[in-house]
Write a protein that holds these residues in place. Sequence first.
Motif, PDB file in Angstrom:
ATOM      1  N   UNK A 190       0.833  -1.213   0.000  1.00 34.88           N
ATOM      2  CA  UNK A 190       0.000   0.000   0.000  1.00 34.88           C
ATOM      3  C   UNK A 190       0.866   1.262   0.000  1.00 34.88           C
ATOM      4  N   UNK A 191       0.393   2.276  -0.688  1.00 38.01           N
ATOM      5  CA  UNK A 191       1.146   3.523  -0.780  1.00 38.01           C
ATOM      6  C   UNK A 191       1.153   4.250   0.564  1.00 38.01           C
TER       7      UNK A 191
ATOM      8  N   UNK B 289       2.749 -16.310  -7.555  1.00 34.37           N
ATOM      9  CA  UNK B 289       2.510 -15.025  -6.908  1.00 34.37           C
ATOM     10  C   UNK B 289       3.613 -14.053  -7.255  1.00 34.37           C
ATOM     11  N   UNK B 290       3.265 -12.769  -7.223  1.00 36.85           N
ATOM     12  CA  UNK B 290       4.236 -11.687  -7.396  1.00 36.85           C
ATOM     13  C   UNK B 290       3.987 -10.667  -6.288  1.00 36.85           C
ATOM     14  N   UNK B 291       5.064 -10.285  -5.587  1.00 40.81           N
ATOM     15  CA  UNK B 291       4.980  -9.287  -4.530  1.00 40.81           C
ATOM     16  C   UNK B 291       5.644  -8.011  -5.028  1.00 40.81           C
ATOM     17  N   UNK B 292       4.875  -6.910  -5.073  1.00 42.26           N
ATOM     18  CA  UNK B 292       5.361  -5.637  -5.578  1.00 42.26           C
ATOM     19  C   UNK B 292       5.560  -4.663  -4.424  1.00 42.26           C
ATOM     20  N   UNK B 293       6.706  -3.984  -4.428  1.00 40.30           N
ATOM     21  CA  UNK B 293       7.045  -3.076  -3.341  1.00 40.30           C
ATOM     22  C   UNK B 293       7.351  -1.687  -3.883  1.00 40.30           C
ATOM     23  N   UNK B 294       7.309  -0.703  -2.992  1.00 40.30           N
ATOM     24  CA  UNK B 294       7.565   0.670  -3.393  1.00 40.30           C
ATOM     25  C   UNK B 294       9.048   0.920  -3.641  1.00 40.30           C
ATOM     26  N   UNK B 295       9.919   0.126  -2.998  1.00 38.54           N
ATOM     27  CA  UNK B 295      11.369   0.285  -3.164  1.00 38.54           C
ATOM     28  C   UNK B 295      11.990  -1.052  -3.536  1.00 38.54           C
TER      29      UNK B 295
END
Length: 520
Positions: A322-323, A419-425
């Motif tokens: 989440x942002x 699954x794919x985990x997306x992060x802000x950094x």
Amino acid sequence: MDFTEIYKQTGQLVSFSPGAHFLLTAIQDRLVVRRTDSFHITRSWQLHPDPSPTASAVSQPPSKSSRLTTSRRPPARAPPDGGAGSSVDRDGWITHAGWSCDSEYILAACARKGVVDVFKMRDEEWRARIEAGAEGLVKAEWAPDGRSIVCWSEWGLRVTVWSLVTDSATYIQYPAHPERGYAFRSDGHYLILAERHKSKDAMGVYDATSTYRMVRHFPLPTALFAALSLSPTGNHVAVWEGPLEHKIYILSLAGELLGTFTPEKDPTFGVRAVAWHPVGLFLVVLGWDDKVYVLENLTWGPVATFELQSRIPTGTTIWREPLEWLEATGGRGFLSYERVQAPHTLTLTPRDRTKPPSELSAATKSSCEHLAWNIDGTTLMVRYGGAPEAIWLYVFPSFARPPDSRSAPPAVMKPKLRSVLLHASAVTSAVWNPVRKASLVCATGGGAVYLWSDEWVSASPEGEGEAEEVAECVGVPARKFAAGALRWAPDGRGLVLLDRETFCCAFEVEEEAGDVPVPG
């Protein structure tokens, strides 16, 4: 998860004991051992500021050489809080530290001064010291027997194995690389060492149970050795070329060349990472072209290939951080990832594929590229260089075939992107739980850790639990803390979070009767 206080450390030298009862920390020139149940200091030592043996060898007569000495004398005490004085010269800081396999001994090496100090947990006054001498020291670590210490000299001159039992040393000449050029077999019986003799690559096999007697020595097919990886079964060793050539060889410990792999189409720059299946069924190779090749252990040919693509296909579970959730929660508590509907398109990091790896930017060369299997070999984690913010989880079909079986592999084996985990950094660290088969934790250099698991059990109306996949963001309750590296305790219940100069630990929340288990 429950978090401890923030403690000092230097050199990222923090490690659980093999039994997970103690925690070892290096703080400049001091060692501190804490109990993991209370985090009270139970032992502390300080390295003596003796002059560099290398410098002494220059000023002393030529007979000055490496040696091992033991003594019993009152140890220099560390301050009660485990701190370190600001007047300590950086040349005297500890560069390597570690536990013996039975937690009886601890080593602390200062590579700049060329010394290794050894301490005993049961006798605080006992101490041994290894002085490297004029050849210098770049690395020191325990051998699997927990009574021998392996020291690497400067300039690749030799490896010295010191025995605490006999006070004797065994020398092996011309190792190829102190980090990527050796491996101990899982049973600790053999040391496999890549060597460089007369500008040619070779490999030696040494019996660790017989004073490191050479049992095999043979040339390697590599033109410019880069690294090696020993299979979990100890029967095969993979070696590969330098960064300009995508070529990998599989050999037996007798020196027989069993297989060679290089991409048939558009072989670009070299091998970036290699990972053996936990029981040796597959060898996974990640290249600088962001393609993953799955080699099976009979013909050593590829049975599956997948690569980084901007479009995540339908049927994949996509989790997104989440942002600005850390600012919204004040870095406390936990929050679930957001679910993103597949298919989904990513914005990939632009890369210049015409330049060799040594000329790539610092961001591309960062440690975000990685391959890792979970404990039972059913899930493979991949971190691509072109998408450093994402973690990709591939599931493999299970089929019964012993590692040494000569039966043919399945005609069609289709690993699936689960699954794919997306992060802000960009992801800076990601590690599987060493005990649980489906529990992953990662960090991005910020004030949080990220948990993924498919072992969460939710209560159903019928009263029977059903496993489901969950992903959570967990804030570290500290004002200034950036978790850049992570390490599990051997029992899988504790976790070390490392900042640049500090660390803390996180432990599972104890479950009460009727509670739903908390992942991680």
